[in-house]
Design an enzyme around this catalytic site. Structure first.
Site, PDB file in Angstrom:
ATOM      1  N   ARG A 183      37.379  12.078  -7.076  1.00 22.99           N
ATOM      2  CA  ARG A 183      36.121  12.382  -7.749  1.00 22.99           C
ATOM      3  C   ARG A 183      35.760  11.253  -8.720  1.00 22.99           C
ATOM      4  O   ARG A 183      36.572  10.363  -8.984  1.00 22.99           O
ATOM      5  CB  ARG A 183      36.241  13.725  -8.449  1.00 22.99           C
ATOM      6  CG  ARG A 183      36.353  14.901  -7.475  1.00 22.99           C
ATOM      7  CD  ARG A 183      36.825  16.158  -8.172  1.00 22.99           C
ATOM      8  NE  ARG A 183      35.937  16.554  -9.265  1.00 22.99           N
ATOM      9  CZ  ARG A 183      36.247  17.482 -10.166  1.00 22.99           C
ATOM     10  NH1 ARG A 183      37.423  18.096 -10.113  1.00 22.99           N
ATOM     11  NH2 ARG A 183      35.394  17.785 -11.123  1.00 22.99           N
ATOM     12  N   ALA A 225      -0.240   4.489  -1.607  1.00 23.63           N
ATOM     13  CA  ALA A 225      -1.026   5.521  -2.298  1.00 23.63           C
ATOM     14  C   ALA A 225      -1.220   6.779  -1.470  1.00 23.63           C
ATOM     15  O   ALA A 225      -1.648   7.801  -2.003  1.00 23.63           O
ATOM     16  CB  ALA A 225      -2.391   4.956  -2.702  1.00 23.63           C
ATOM     17  N   LEU A 245       0.845  -1.194   0.000  1.00 22.90           N
ATOM     18  CA  LEU A 245       0.000   0.000   0.000  1.00 22.90           C
ATOM     19  C   LEU A 245       0.881   1.245   0.000  1.00 22.90           C
ATOM     20  O   LEU A 245       1.580   1.518   0.989  1.00 22.90           O
ATOM     21  CB  LEU A 245      -0.925  -0.012   1.220  1.00 22.90           C
ATOM     22  CG  LEU A 245      -1.809  -1.264   1.364  1.00 22.90           C
ATOM     23  CD1 LEU A 245      -2.716  -1.129   2.586  1.00 22.90           C
ATOM     24  CD2 LEU A 245      -2.623  -1.516   0.103  1.00 22.90           C
ATOM     25  N   ASN A 289      -2.223  -3.276  15.924  1.00 22.65           N
ATOM     26  CA  ASN A 289      -2.126  -3.777  14.564  1.00 22.65           C
ATOM     27  C   ASN A 289      -1.012  -3.022  13.826  1.00 22.65           C
ATOM     28  O   ASN A 289      -1.009  -1.791  13.785  1.00 22.65           O
ATOM     29  CB  ASN A 289      -3.470  -3.553  13.857  1.00 22.65           C
ATOM     30  CG  ASN A 289      -3.408  -3.856  12.376  1.00 22.65           C
ATOM     31  OD1 ASN A 289      -2.636  -4.697  11.936  1.00 22.65           O
ATOM     32  ND2 ASN A 289      -4.250  -3.173  11.606  1.00 22.65           N
ATOM     33  N   GLN A 336      -5.006   3.861  -7.108  1.00 18.61           N
ATOM     34  CA  GLN A 336      -6.099   4.272  -6.233  1.00 18.61           C
ATOM     35  C   GLN A 336      -6.273   5.780  -6.420  1.00 18.61           C
ATOM     36  O   GLN A 336      -5.561   6.579  -5.809  1.00 18.61           O
ATOM     37  CB  GLN A 336      -5.803   3.936  -4.763  1.00 18.61           C
ATOM     38  CG  GLN A 336      -6.967   4.233  -3.837  1.00 18.61           C
ATOM     39  CD  GLN A 336      -6.619   4.044  -2.365  1.00 18.61           C
ATOM     40  OE1 GLN A 336      -5.447   4.101  -1.977  1.00 18.61           O
ATOM     41  NE2 GLN A 336      -7.641   3.836  -1.555  1.00 18.61           N
ATOM     42  N   ALA A 393      61.520  19.741 -11.853  1.00 23.44           N
ATOM     43  CA  ALA A 393      60.639  20.569 -11.038  1.00 23.44           C
ATOM     44  C   ALA A 393      60.500  21.973 -11.619  1.00 23.44           C
ATOM     45  O   ALA A 393      61.446  22.537 -12.157  1.00 23.44           O
ATOM     46  CB  ALA A 393      61.168  20.642  -9.605  1.00 23.44           C
ATOM     47  N   ARG A 426       1.765  14.906   6.490  1.00 22.06           N
ATOM     48  CA  ARG A 426       2.532  15.264   7.685  1.00 22.06           C
ATOM     49  C   ARG A 426       4.043  15.297   7.450  1.00 22.06           C
ATOM     50  O   ARG A 426       4.782  15.829   8.274  1.00 22.06           O
ATOM     51  CB  ARG A 426       2.203  14.296   8.827  1.00 22.06           C
ATOM     52  CG  ARG A 426       0.868  14.596   9.498  1.00 22.06           C
ATOM     53  CD  ARG A 426       0.604  13.643  10.641  1.00 22.06           C
ATOM     54  NE  ARG A 426       0.147  12.340  10.170  1.00 22.06           N
ATOM     55  CZ  ARG A 426       0.031  11.264  10.951  1.00 22.06           C
ATOM     56  NH1 ARG A 426       0.352  11.343  12.232  1.00 22.06           N
ATOM     57  NH2 ARG A 426      -0.406  10.129  10.449  1.00 22.06           N
TER      58      ARG A 426
END
Length: 461
Positions: A328, A7, A5, A165, A69, A418, A12
């Site tokens: 990265r 849907a 479920l 429940n 639904q 260098a 909140r």
């Protein structure tokens, strides 16, 4: 079979993100639920979607079937939307909410076993809470579960019951859809409750069982940000315990964040402040942290990573990264590679034994074996319009403060002095020097100081 479920809008949560897609330890809640259902060997899963349907389907893809639904008229109404897909099937159907990320496959299997051995028409997953406020109460009788009463419909006696429940059930599939046809919306919410099916079964003389959870954490349904953070905390503790059981040392679990998809080998030590995210894989005998942030990367065995960030990269066995390095995306290190402090890599492959010890940038580069790249060396890979590649051969030496202007190739065994800025290829075995000849002007520094002093004195008058 399983019906998830998913849907509800989740008002909140106060979020633009659909509720069941809020992540818990790196994985959306509904993803955790589908993983548990799959772990319980459910061969077919239907997700009931409503608000945010496209986003849920985009995330889950072909991992599930879908039923829409359009109006949210209660849990019973939601399950009825699956009737065209599942109504004619024989067997057992699990119904579970998509915002219960802590339910485990082991618990679902235990519920299925009880359901099948008892021959019940339905089995309810329950929990005994010290404070059951807000939950539907499970009312038991001598022969099992008699009914489930929602909080707003409870009598004083029913409200005193502490067994609740959880919203997870097993049903005989044929009997489920037959009973759903009898469910009405005659209640305080004006909704079609799935829980009313339990009373319908009992009145028909059917058996209803209840399995009470041993770990109440699995009962958490996430309806707001407070519950989300609690679910995150509990899931994090569960993940850390799993790794500890498998031979990983986590020095301070409370200050360590490991997401659900991470794999870690035995005898690896994870120090405080470490964040491990995505489908990261870490080998055995590693030292990870303190303060390592690793995301969607593969880390070999015997690797140390300290105070560093690694993202979508590969680090070979016995390599060392850090402190304060940044790998990265696209970075790939061979075996026994050293990446030291304040080194940044991007889309760079470094072969076995190569060292970039400090203060350097290597990007869009292929670097051979046993190469030494000195302090402050930079691959100049971007001209403002295009990215270009630098290639450095085996055994080459790149001195400190060298700029390699890509595209450029440094051959095997070449030596770059260098301070050089290299704009042309350096053949293997050659030495390259590209800097102005030094000129010393005797006494000139004293003359500069004298001029500056005189200018300052004139300005002060």
């Amino acid at each position: 079979m399983a019906v998830v479920l998913a849907a509800g809008q989740g008002k909140r949560m106060k979020s633009k993100l659909y509720k069941v897609l809020h992540p818990v330890c790196g994985k959306p809640m509904v993803g955790h639920v589908l993983e548990a259902v799959k772990g319980a060997s459910c061969k077919r899963t239907v997700v009931v979607v409503g608000h945010g349907a496209e986003a849920v389907q985009s995330y889950l893809g072909d991992a599930a079937e879908y039923a829409l639904q359009e109006q949210q008229l209660g849990t019973g109404h939601a399950v009825r939307q699956t009737e065209s897909l599942l109504g004619g099937e024989e067997g057992t159907t699990i119904v579970i909410c998509g915002d219960t990320p802590l339910v485990t496959a082991e618990t679902i299997r235990a519920m299925l076993e009880l359901h099948q051995t008892s021959g019940a028409a339905a089995t309810v997953l329950t929990a005994a809470l010290d404070d059951p406020t807000g939950y539907g109460r499970v009312i038991r009788g001598d022969s099992g579960v008699e009914r489930i009463v929602e909080q707003k419909d409870c009598t004083l006696e029913e409200a005193a019951v502490n067994e609740i429940n959880t919203g997870t059930y097993c049903f005989d599939n044929r009997k489920l859809f037959a009973a759903l046809g009898e469910v009405t919306s005659n209640n305080a919410q004006g909704e079609f409750y799935l829980t009313d099916v339990i009373g319908i079964f009992r009145r028909a003389g059917e058996g209803v069982e209840g399995l009470c959870l041993s770990d109440n954490a699995e009962a958490i349904g996430v309806n707001d940000r407070i519950a989300l953070s609690e679910a995150e905390r509990l899931m994090r503790e569960r993940i850390v315990r799993k790794h500890q059981v498998n031979g990983v040392t986590v020095i301070d679990p409370a200050s360590t964040y490991i997401e659900a998809g991470v794999k870690i080998g035995a005898d690896t030590v994870v120090y405080p402040g470490t964040v491990l995210r995505g489908e990261t894989v870490i080998g055995e005998d590693c030292i990870i942290g303190p303060q390592a942030d690793i995301e969607r990367s593969v880390i070999g065995s015997g690797v140390s990573v300290r105070y560093s960030v690694i993202n979508e990269s590969v680090v070979g066995d016995e390599s060392a990264v850090g402190p304060y390095a940044n790998l990265r995306p696209g970075s790939k290190l061979g075996k026994e590679v050293k990446i030291g402090d304040f080194v940044e890599l991007k889309n760079a492959t470094l072969d076995d034994g190569t060292k970039v010890s400090h203060l350097s940038y290597v990007g869009d580069a292929v670097v051979g074996k046993d190469v030494n790249i000195g302090c402050g060396a930079i691959t100049v890979n971007y001209d403002g319009f295009n990215k270009s590649k630098t290639v450095i051969g085996d055994g080459a030496f790149v001195g400190s403060n060298v700029n390699l202007i890509a595209p450029v190739t440094i051959g095997d065994g070449a030596y770059v002095v260098a301070g050089s800025t290299i704009t042309s290829d350096v053949p293997g075995g050659d030495l390259a020097i590209a800097r102005e000849r030094q000129v010393n002007k005797p006494g000139y520094a004293d003359k500069i100081r004298a001029r500056a002093k005189a200018k300052k004195e004139r300005a002060g008058k």
